[in-house]
Design an enzyme around this catalytic site. Sequence first.
Site, PDB file in Angstrom:
ATOM      1  N   HIS A  12     -49.283  33.777  15.179  1.00 59.65           N
ATOM      2  CA  HIS A  12     -48.615  32.740  14.360  1.00 59.65           C
ATOM      3  C   HIS A  12     -49.186  32.834  12.953  1.00 59.65           C
ATOM      4  CE1 HIS A  12     -46.961  28.424  13.918  1.00 59.65           C
ATOM      5  NE2 HIS A  12     -47.340  28.842  12.711  1.00 59.65           N
ATOM      6  N   HIS A  14     -48.309  32.809   8.540  1.00 57.79           N
ATOM      7  CA  HIS A  14     -47.420  32.606   7.383  1.00 57.79           C
ATOM      8  C   HIS A  14     -47.804  33.602   6.298  1.00 57.79           C
ATOM      9  CE1 HIS A  14     -45.761  28.813   8.942  1.00 57.79           C
ATOM     10  NE2 HIS A  14     -46.955  28.687   9.484  1.00 57.79           N
ATOM     11  N   ARG A  16     -45.590  34.196   3.627  1.00 58.49           N
ATOM     12  CA  ARG A  16     -44.892  33.804   2.385  1.00 58.49           C
ATOM     13  C   ARG A  16     -44.117  34.986   1.796  1.00 58.49           C
ATOM     14  NH1 ARG A  16     -45.890  28.925   4.418  1.00 58.49           N
ATOM     15  NH2 ARG A  16     -47.843  27.978   3.764  1.00 58.49           N
ATOM     16  N   ASN A  40     -40.439  30.424   7.741  1.00 56.40           N
ATOM     17  CA  ASN A  40     -40.144  29.236   6.904  1.00 56.40           C
ATOM     18  C   ASN A  40     -40.295  29.510   5.410  1.00 56.40           C
ATOM     19  OD1 ASN A  40     -42.983  29.371   7.263  1.00 56.40           O
ATOM     20  ND2 ASN A  40     -43.237  27.172   6.993  1.00 56.40           N
ATOM     21  N   LYS A  95     -38.172  30.909  15.923  1.00 57.85           N
ATOM     22  CA  LYS A  95     -39.041  29.747  15.724  1.00 57.85           C
ATOM     23  C   LYS A  95     -38.215  28.494  15.483  1.00 57.85           C
ATOM     24  CE  LYS A  95     -42.731  27.287  14.713  1.00 57.85           C
ATOM     25  NZ  LYS A  95     -43.628  27.442  13.555  1.00 57.85           N
ATOM     26  N   HIS A 134     -42.499  24.417  16.959  1.00 56.79           N
ATOM     27  CA  HIS A 134     -43.444  23.495  16.309  1.00 56.79           C
ATOM     28  C   HIS A 134     -43.204  22.146  16.977  1.00 56.79           C
ATOM     29  CE1 HIS A 134     -45.729  21.952  12.663  1.00 56.79           C
ATOM     30  NE2 HIS A 134     -45.402  20.874  13.331  1.00 56.79           N
ATOM     31  N   HIS A 168     -49.454  26.359  17.923  1.00 56.89           N
ATOM     32  CA  HIS A 168     -50.632  25.645  17.394  1.00 56.89           C
ATOM     33  C   HIS A 168     -50.895  24.301  18.081  1.00 56.89           C
ATOM     34  CE1 HIS A 168     -47.403  23.805  15.164  1.00 56.89           C
ATOM     35  NE2 HIS A 168     -47.322  24.755  14.259  1.00 56.89           N
ATOM     36  N   ASP A 240     -52.046  30.397  12.469  1.00 58.96           N
ATOM     37  CA  ASP A 240     -51.296  29.461  11.623  1.00 58.96           C
ATOM     38  C   ASP A 240     -51.898  29.447  10.220  1.00 58.96           C
ATOM     39  OD1 ASP A 240     -49.315  27.728  10.840  1.00 58.96           O
ATOM     40  OD2 ASP A 240     -50.282  25.935  11.629  1.00 58.96           O
ATOM     41  N   HIS A 244     -51.403  28.040   0.557  1.00 54.16           N
ATOM     42  CA  HIS A 244     -50.696  27.335  -0.524  1.00 54.16           C
ATOM     43  C   HIS A 244     -51.554  27.530  -1.763  1.00 54.16           C
ATOM     44  CE1 HIS A 244     -47.780  25.076   1.951  1.00 54.16           C
ATOM     45  NE2 HIS A 244     -48.741  25.002   2.850  1.00 54.16           N
ATOM     46  N   ALA A 256     -49.458  20.908   3.423  1.00 57.89           N
ATOM     47  CA  ALA A 256     -50.136  21.107   4.710  1.00 57.89           C
ATOM     48  C   ALA A 256     -50.342  22.590   4.982  1.00 57.89           C
ATOM     49  CB  ALA A 256     -49.317  20.480   5.827  1.00 57.89           C
TER      50      ALA A 256
END
Length: 333
Positions: A12, A14, A16, A40, A95, A134, A168, A240, A244, A256
């Site tokens: 899992h 991210h 970007r 996402n 997802k 999620h 998660h 996860d 950011h 988050a």
Amino acid sequence: MSITLHSPLDMHLHLRDGEMLQTVAPLSSETFAGAIVMPNLVPPVTTKEELIGYKARIQEAIGNDTFTPYMTLFFKPTYTKAFLESVKDELTAIKLYPAGITTNSEGGVSGFDIEELRPTLEAMSELEIPLCIHGETNGFVMDREAEFVAIYEKLATAFPKLTIIMEHITTKASVEALDKFDNLYATITLHHLLITLDDVAGGMLQPHLFCKPIAKRPEDREALRKVALEAHPKVMFGSDSAPHPQHAKEACGCAAGVFTAPIALQVLADLFKQHSTIENLQKFVSDNAKKIYKHITVPKKIVTLEKKPFVVPAKYGNVIPMYAGETLKYSIA
Ligand code: NCD
Ligand code: ZN
């Protein structure tokens, strides 16, 4: 003294896009053999063209590293079987986000009406495409995941052949659900094995530890640790890791996500060593995932950790990692 891991996987992640992708992708591809890449983006990845394009940008960002990005689509109840058949070879999972529950999830599902979801979920079940979820309701923040367990159970019962991954997980309630349904599995992050809500908000507010789902109670962390450290066959590591930029974290209205990709294996090694369960780390970070995601091909990659201090950089690009500036006990050899 050193620890050897064969093809560690992050189930899992991210990554970007754009400049952020360039910064963070190599930090995962250096130490992992592959990762389930979350869809996402803005806008989310919902078409075959977007998925193929995103995969190519990831491959460009990782250069020559041995690393497979396992691609996912952002779940839409409008996906038809014909569409899924056409995209099946390009993706590893789909997802599902409840609408508005976390970063860039506005176009997600609301209501969880089984009949509305049935055509897509039945097609996924037949095509053996795992569903990653999620799992949070829009209830009180500390109860969101425990309340969602009823929805997991409803889905697991309605689609008994569908592989459902509770992403998660952060609660004892989710851990307990694992053993009740053959088709329920889970990812567990590094940070949820380490922190509770106290670490986030018990003293000075720690924006870099703020994520969804929020870290819970000590007894929840205990339940997660138990199944992770024993490498329960239905759980696998999924960081996860959710970068950011600093200005979005250290802000009035903090985004988050905890950024753990560059420290994950070092800290996991320490945690498993401390609990005298180091022999289970291979299963937790790779072998279990290979069995759960039975169709993935995993490249061969050997990663060695040694007991040598590693000072975590204060920043990677404009992202602050977990444990920034602190010294870890293990480093990548
Ligand atoms: C993730 C993100 O930033 O994309 N944030 C997070 O807190 N975990 C989204 C998610 O996985 O919920
Ligand atoms: Zn995530």
